[in-house]
Design a protein around this motif. Structure first.
Motif, PDB file in Angstrom:
ATOM      1  N   PRO A 113       0.818  -1.221   0.000  1.00 43.75           N
ATOM      2  CA  PRO A 113       0.000   0.000   0.000  1.00 43.75           C
ATOM      3  C   PRO A 113       0.851   1.270   0.000  1.00 43.75           C
ATOM      4  N   PHE A 114       1.981   1.240   0.689  1.00 35.90           N
ATOM      5  CA  PHE A 114       2.877   2.388   0.726  1.00 35.90           C
ATOM      6  C   PHE A 114       3.452   2.652  -0.659  1.00 35.90           C
ATOM      7  N   ARG A 115       3.837   1.589  -1.348  1.00 34.18           N
ATOM      8  CA  ARG A 115       4.394   1.749  -2.699  1.00 34.18           C
ATOM      9  C   ARG A 115       3.360   2.327  -3.657  1.00 34.18           C
ATOM     10  N   GLU A 116       2.104   1.949  -3.471  1.00 34.01           N
ATOM     11  CA  GLU A 116       1.038   2.401  -4.364  1.00 34.01           C
ATOM     12  C   GLU A 116       0.508   3.795  -4.033  1.00 34.01           C
ATOM     13  N   ALA A 117       0.738   4.274  -2.825  1.00 34.63           N
ATOM     14  CA  ALA A 117       0.163   5.544  -2.381  1.00 34.63           C
ATOM     15  C   ALA A 117       0.905   6.767  -2.896  1.00 34.63           C
ATOM     16  N   PHE A 118       2.103   6.578  -3.462  1.00 33.52           N
ATOM     17  CA  PHE A 118       2.924   7.705  -3.872  1.00 33.52           C
ATOM     18  C   PHE A 118       3.346   7.587  -5.328  1.00 33.52           C
ATOM     19  N   ASP A 119       3.569   8.712  -5.956  1.00 34.06           N
ATOM     20  CA  ASP A 119       4.114   8.758  -7.308  1.00 34.06           C
ATOM     21  C   ASP A 119       5.624   8.895  -7.158  1.00 34.06           C
ATOM     22  N   TRP A 120       6.320   7.784  -7.273  1.00 33.27           N
ATOM     23  CA  TRP A 120       7.753   7.767  -6.976  1.00 33.27           C
ATOM     24  C   TRP A 120       8.565   8.517  -8.011  1.00 33.27           C
ATOM     25  N   GLU A 121       8.149   8.518  -9.270  1.00 36.33           N
ATOM     26  CA  GLU A 121       8.867   9.283 -10.295  1.00 36.33           C
ATOM     27  C   GLU A 121       8.755  10.780 -10.009  1.00 36.33           C
ATOM     28  N   ALA A 122       7.556  11.227  -9.645  1.00 41.05           N
ATOM     29  CA  ALA A 122       7.379  12.637  -9.285  1.00 41.05           C
ATOM     30  C   ALA A 122       8.205  12.976  -8.046  1.00 41.05           C
ATOM     31  N   ALA A 123       8.314  12.046  -7.118  1.00 40.48           N
ATOM     32  CA  ALA A 123       9.106  12.272  -5.904  1.00 40.48           C
ATOM     33  C   ALA A 123      10.584  12.451  -6.247  1.00 40.48           C
ATOM     34  N   ARG A 124      11.075  11.662  -7.177  1.00 37.80           N
ATOM     35  CA  ARG A 124      12.482  11.797  -7.588  1.00 37.80           C
ATOM     36  C   ARG A 124      12.726  13.179  -8.199  1.00 37.80           C
ATOM     37  N   LYS A 125      11.788  13.620  -9.026  1.00 39.62           N
ATOM     38  CA  LYS A 125      11.941  14.919  -9.696  1.00 39.62           C
ATOM     39  C   LYS A 125      11.796  16.082  -8.717  1.00 39.62           C
ATOM     40  N   ALA A 126      10.817  15.991  -7.815  1.00 39.89           N
ATOM     41  CA  ALA A 126      10.526  17.098  -6.899  1.00 39.89           C
ATOM     42  C   ALA A 126      11.397  17.085  -5.650  1.00 39.89           C
ATOM     43  N   GLY A 127      11.965  15.938  -5.337  1.00 35.31           N
ATOM     44  CA  GLY A 127      12.780  15.841  -4.134  1.00 35.31           C
ATOM     45  C   GLY A 127      11.959  15.672  -2.864  1.00 35.31           C
ATOM     46  N   ARG A 128      10.707  15.323  -2.997  1.00 35.61           N
ATOM     47  CA  ARG A 128       9.848  15.084  -1.834  1.00 35.61           C
ATOM     48  C   ARG A 128       8.752  14.106  -2.232  1.00 35.61           C
ATOM     49  N   VAL A 129       8.231  13.413  -1.239  1.00 34.52           N
ATOM     50  CA  VAL A 129       7.195  12.411  -1.471  1.00 34.52           C
ATOM     51  C   VAL A 129       5.841  13.028  -1.138  1.00 34.52           C
ATOM     52  N   VAL A 130       4.930  12.950  -2.091  1.00 31.43           N
ATOM     53  CA  VAL A 130       3.577  13.477  -1.909  1.00 31.43           C
ATOM     54  C   VAL A 130       2.587  12.362  -2.234  1.00 31.43           C
ATOM     55  N   PRO A 131       1.598  12.149  -1.370  1.00 31.73           N
ATOM     56  CA  PRO A 131       0.620  11.095  -1.651  1.00 31.73           C
ATOM     57  C   PRO A 131      -0.145  11.351  -2.951  1.00 31.73           C
ATOM     58  N   LYS A 132      -0.460  10.270  -3.640  1.00 32.99           N
ATOM     59  CA  LYS A 132      -1.340  10.389  -4.809  1.00 32.99           C
ATOM     60  C   LYS A 132      -2.714  10.817  -4.324  1.00 32.99           C
ATOM     61  N   GLU A 133      -3.473  11.406  -5.230  1.00 30.12           N
ATOM     62  CA  GLU A 133      -4.843  11.794  -4.886  1.00 30.12           C
ATOM     63  C   GLU A 133      -5.625  10.546  -4.481  1.00 30.12           C
ATOM     64  N   ARG A 134      -6.422  10.671  -3.440  1.00 32.46           N
ATOM     65  CA  ARG A 134      -7.257   9.622  -2.858  1.00 32.46           C
ATOM     66  C   ARG A 134      -6.465   8.582  -2.075  1.00 32.46           C
ATOM     67  N   ALA A 135      -5.151   8.790  -1.862  1.00 32.91           N
ATOM     68  CA  ALA A 135      -4.376   7.858  -1.051  1.00 32.91           C
ATOM     69  C   ALA A 135      -4.503   8.185   0.431  1.00 32.91           C
ATOM     70  N   ASN A 136      -4.780   9.477   0.747  1.00 40.25           N
ATOM     71  CA  ASN A 136      -4.876   9.909   2.134  1.00 40.25           C
ATOM     72  C   ASN A 136      -5.932  11.005   2.220  1.00 40.25           C
ATOM     73  N   ASP A 137      -7.055  10.711   2.848  1.00 40.31           N
ATOM     74  CA  ASP A 137      -8.175  11.655   2.899  1.00 40.31           C
ATOM     75  C   ASP A 137      -7.808  12.962   3.601  1.00 40.31           C
ATOM     76  N   GLU A 138      -7.046  12.877   4.680  1.00 41.37           N
ATOM     77  CA  GLU A 138      -6.657  14.095   5.402  1.00 41.37           C
ATOM     78  C   GLU A 138      -5.773  14.983   4.545  1.00 41.37           C
ATOM     79  N   TYR A 139      -4.820  14.385   3.858  1.00 42.21           N
ATOM     80  CA  TYR A 139      -3.942  15.151   2.978  1.00 42.21           C
ATOM     81  C   TYR A 139      -4.761  15.794   1.860  1.00 42.21           C
ATOM     82  N   ASP A 140      -5.677  15.031   1.261  1.00 39.45           N
ATOM     83  CA  ASP A 140      -6.510  15.565   0.183  1.00 39.45           C
ATOM     84  C   ASP A 140      -7.334  16.755   0.663  1.00 39.45           C
TER      85      ASP A 140
END
Length: 103
Positions: free
Chosen positions: A28-55
């Motif tokens: 679930p952790f691997r699926e909750a984040f866009d790892w390619e975007a994280a590499r480019k941005a330098g930070r990990v951000v949950p995908k939409e609908r992965a975390n209701d509070e974050y959304d």
């Protein structure tokens, strides 16, 4: 050579090597984040609908930002100056003194 068979077994992902299976736990952790975007941005951000509070927090921030942009547009029109920007002065400890001043 100084290598420990026990330590090697604990650090190995091979079956029966002593390391507990973690693939199901990490899936679930691997699926909750866009790892390619994280590499480019330098930070990990949950995908939409992965975390209701974050959304919810992200939606609220977008609403606040839109309100600030509307206020900025209003002041630019009123003062007839399109170069006006929102500005927040910083102090040594990273805190701000007056949020969102016109500059």
């Amino acid at each position: 050579s100084g290598s420990s068979p026990r330590l090697g077994g604990l650090l190995s992902r091979e079956a029966d090597a002593g390391f507990p299976p973690v693939d199901a736990t990490l899936a679930p952790f691997r699926e909750a984040f866009d790892w390619e975007a994280a590499r480019k941005a330098g930070r990990v951000v949950p995908k939409e609908r992965a975390n209701d509070e974050y959304d919810a927090a992200r939606r609220r921030l977008l609403e606040v930002d839109a309100g600030l942009q509307q206020e900025l547009s209003r002041w630019r029109r009123e003062l007839r100056d399109s170069s006006i920007e929102l500005w927040t002065p910083s102090v040594a400890n990273g805190q701000t003194t007056e949020p969102f001043q016109l500059a």
